[in-house]
Design an enzyme around this catalytic site. Structure first.
Site, short mmCIF file in Angstrom:
data_model
loop_
_atom_site.label_atom_id
_atom_site.label_comp_id
_atom_site.label_asym_id
_atom_site.label_seq_id
_atom_site.Cartn_x
_atom_site.Cartn_y
_atom_site.Cartn_z
N HIS A 107 9.37 6.27 -4.06
CA HIS A 107 8.13 7.01 -3.76
C HIS A 107 8.06 7.42 -2.28
CE1 HIS A 107 6.07 5.17 -7.54
NE2 HIS A 107 6.90 6.13 -7.84
N CYS A 121 8.32 24.45 7.80
CA CYS A 121 9.78 24.65 7.82
C CYS A 121 10.52 23.59 7.01
CB CYS A 121 10.28 24.64 9.27
SG CYS A 121 10.23 23.00 10.01
N ASP A 169 6.09 1.06 2.41
CA ASP A 169 5.77 0.33 3.65
C ASP A 169 6.98 0.04 4.53
OD1 ASP A 169 5.21 -2.51 1.47
OD2 ASP A 169 7.08 -1.86 2.42
C1 BV8 Z 1 5.42 12.59 -11.97
C2 BV8 Z 1 3.36 6.93 -3.08
C3 BV8 Z 1 5.94 14.54 -13.01
C4 BV8 Z 1 2.15 7.45 -2.41
C5 BV8 Z 1 2.83 6.55 -5.46
C6 BV8 Z 1 3.33 9.14 -18.41
C7 BV8 Z 1 2.18 8.60 -18.91
C8 BV8 Z 1 0.99 8.69 -18.15
C9 BV8 Z 1 0.95 9.30 -16.88
C10 BV8 Z 1 2.09 9.84 -16.39
C11 BV8 Z 1 3.26 9.77 -17.15
N1 BV8 Z 1 4.22 10.36 -16.42
C12 BV8 Z 1 3.69 10.82 -15.24
C13 BV8 Z 1 2.39 10.51 -15.20
C14 BV8 Z 1 1.51 10.82 -14.12
C15 BV8 Z 1 1.58 9.80 -12.96
C16 BV8 Z 1 1.18 8.43 -13.42
O1 BV8 Z 1 2.01 7.60 -13.74
N2 BV8 Z 1 -0.13 8.22 -13.42
C17 BV8 Z 1 -0.66 6.86 -13.78
C18 BV8 Z 1 -1.82 6.56 -12.86
C19 BV8 Z 1 -0.99 6.79 -15.22
N3 BV8 Z 1 2.93 9.77 -12.38
C20 BV8 Z 1 3.21 10.72 -11.44
O2 BV8 Z 1 2.46 11.59 -11.08
C21 BV8 Z 1 4.62 10.66 -10.85
N4 BV8 Z 1 5.16 11.98 -10.83
O3 BV8 Z 1 5.33 12.08 -13.05
O4 BV8 Z 1 5.79 13.86 -11.78
C22 BV8 Z 1 6.66 15.66 -12.69
C23 BV8 Z 1 7.86 15.78 -13.33
C24 BV8 Z 1 8.56 16.91 -13.10
C25 BV8 Z 1 8.04 17.89 -12.24
C26 BV8 Z 1 6.82 17.69 -11.58
C27 BV8 Z 1 6.13 16.54 -11.78
C28 BV8 Z 1 4.58 10.23 -9.38
C29 BV8 Z 1 4.11 8.86 -9.24
C30 BV8 Z 1 4.24 8.41 -7.76
C31 BV8 Z 1 2.92 8.46 -7.04
N5 BV8 Z 1 3.04 7.84 -5.72
N6 BV8 Z 1 2.99 6.04 -4.21
C32 BV8 Z 1 1.34 6.37 -1.73
O5 BV8 Z 1 1.71 5.19 -1.81
O6 BV8 Z 1 0.35 6.73 -1.10
S1 BV8 Z 1 2.39 5.50 -6.77
C33 BV8 Z 1 1.75 4.04 -6.03
O7 BV8 Z 1 0.93 3.44 -7.02
C34 BV8 Z 1 2.78 2.99 -5.68
O8 BV8 Z 1 3.94 3.52 -5.12
C35 BV8 Z 1 3.01 2.32 -7.05
O9 BV8 Z 1 3.94 3.05 -7.81
C36 BV8 Z 1 1.65 2.44 -7.71
C37 BV8 Z 1 0.88 1.15 -7.59
O10 BV8 Z 1 1.43 0.24 -8.51
P1 BV8 Z 1 1.94 -1.21 -7.99
O11 BV8 Z 1 2.88 -1.04 -6.85
O12 BV8 Z 1 2.39 -1.95 -9.19
O13 BV8 Z 1 0.61 -1.86 -7.35
P2 BV8 Z 1 -0.68 -2.38 -8.12
O14 BV8 Z 1 -1.68 -2.66 -7.05
O15 BV8 Z 1 -1.04 -1.48 -9.24
O16 BV8 Z 1 -0.23 -3.80 -8.77
C38 BV8 Z 1 0.15 -4.86 -7.93
C39 BV8 Z 1 0.71 -5.92 -8.86
O17 BV8 Z 1 1.19 -6.98 -8.05
C40 BV8 Z 1 -0.33 -6.51 -9.81
O18 BV8 Z 1 0.27 -6.64 -11.10
C41 BV8 Z 1 -0.62 -7.89 -9.20
O19 BV8 Z 1 -0.89 -8.86 -10.21
C42 BV8 Z 1 0.71 -8.21 -8.53
N7 BV8 Z 1 0.63 -9.10 -7.36
C43 BV8 Z 1 -0.26 -9.04 -6.33
N8 BV8 Z 1 0.07 -9.99 -5.39
C44 BV8 Z 1 1.20 -10.62 -5.84
C45 BV8 Z 1 1.57 -10.05 -7.10
N9 BV8 Z 1 2.63 -10.45 -7.82
C46 BV8 Z 1 3.37 -11.48 -7.28
N10 BV8 Z 1 3.10 -12.07 -6.08
C47 BV8 Z 1 2.04 -11.68 -5.34
N11 BV8 Z 1 1.79 -12.29 -4.18
ZN ZN Z 2 8.24 22.64 10.90
#
Ligand code: BV8
Ligand code: ZN
Length: 294
Positions: free
Chosen positions: A141, A152, A117
């Protein structure tokens, strides 16, 4: 108003004073108070689509109109939002001129954010500093405000609103979904040589974010930073997406300590945390760091 036990607060403040290589790891919870929906819960849905299902290269190649409308909606939401007190708190810690007051033993602080963001960077701009170029902030990310050309590979910042005429108005979720034709989607302006003339590339742009299944460009740099980290602050993340979800455990394994700030604490947090600050990060972080952000 969230509360913190005095003993937790005292020991955490002492650890801050000693920390030599502190790191902050942020997730969507850091920006919740700025009105940016998180991925969990209601916020995780866009037009009945699960946000995570749209953040994939497959979804983009199948339906670039839908995926661009999803990112356009998030860009417009972020452009209307402002950094909150948690972002401002971190900006003070990232500021070379202010850091020593709060982190007297450390020469640096790194903020590794999963958020796309741009609000942490904007909190730095508000105090006249560029924490992304300085390397203080790592947007692991990517960013909603960067584009990549699928022809390109030109990468550039983009804060235009709307990002293309074809997407104008589609950010209004109350409107019926209507497909945006391909030529109405964001196109590349990079000037390229066509036989004897120079013309804009016009290739289809994609958002400059890391999609699921795509590798993290700065991962080696991140592991280097985590290598010597003696204190990691885990801010508003559900620790469900890898590799970010493994960072706190990594620091713990290397003998570092972990402080978690979250409304609710997940199983991982209970295992790794030396300090569990349960509540709103925008309230607890300034309190725990003793930083005024109003
Ligand atoms: C990759 C950008 C490999 C896009 C994002 C190992 C095990 C299992 C699965 C995998 C593994 N390794 C890789 C994987 C696959 C996958 C993965 O992890 N899948 C998950 C679903 C299991 N990972 C990937 O694909 C990664 N790439 O591994 O590539 C590779 C290696 C070599 C060669 C080729 C490939 C890439 C991951 C990145 C994806 N892109 N974002 C976009 O945003 O559109 S991820 C996106 O989701 C966010 O960036 C963030 O990372 C995630 C969301 O999580 P949070 O930010 O924590 O948000 P969430 O809503 O879940 O939680 C909010 C928290 O805040 C809560 O706990 C809540 O209680 C708290 N909260 C709320 N309000 C407050 C608060 N706390 C305090 N105060 C408040 N006010
Ligand atoms: Zn271009």
């Amino acid at each position: 108003m969230a509360s913190i036990s005095q003993s937790q607060l005292r020991s955490f403040k002492a650890a801050l004073k000693e920390a030599k290589k502190p790191v902050a790891l942020a997730g969507a919870g850091l920006s919740a108070a700025s009105g940016i929906p998180t991925f969990r819960g209601a916020g995780g849905l866009w037009r009945e689509h699960d946000a995570l299902s749209l953040a994939t290269p497959e979804a983009f190649s199948m339906d670039p109109s839908k995926v661009w409308q999803f990112y356009h909606y998030r860009r417009e939401t972020c452009l209307r939002a402002s950094p909150n007190s948690a972002h401002r708190c971190l900006a003070k810690l990232l500021s070379p001129s202010q850091r020593s007051k709060y982190l007297p033993s450390s020469g640096s602080l790194h903020l590794i954010t999963q958020n796309v963001d741009g609000l942490s960077a904007r909190a730095g701009t508000e105090i006249g500093e560029d924490h992304v170029t300085s390397g203080g902030i790592l947007e692991m990310h990517g960013s909603l405000f960067r584009t990549v050309c699928t022809s390109c590979n030109d990468v550039r910042p983009n804060f235009e609103s709307p990002i293309s005429e074809g997407l104008r108005g589609t950010e209004d979720p109350s409107l019926e979904y209507r497909e945006t034709p391909l030529e109405g989607l964001p196109r590349c302006e990079n000037l390229t040589r066509w036989s004897r003339s120079i013309q804009p590339c016009r290739g289809l742009l994609r958002p400059g974010v890391v999609w699921f299944g795509e590798s993290i460009p700065a991962l080696d740099e991140i592991y280097e930073i985590l290598e010597g980290c003696d204190l990691i602050m885990v801010l508003g993340t559900s620790s469900t997406v890898y590799p970010a979800a493994g960072f706190a455990g990594q620091v713990k394994m290397n003998g570092g300590r972990v402080a978690v700030f979250n409304l609710e604490c997940g199983p991982q947090d209970r295992i790794h945390a030396d300090w569990l600050f349960q509540g709103a990060v925008e309230e607890l972080l300034p309190l725990a760091l003793g930083i005024e952000t109003q």
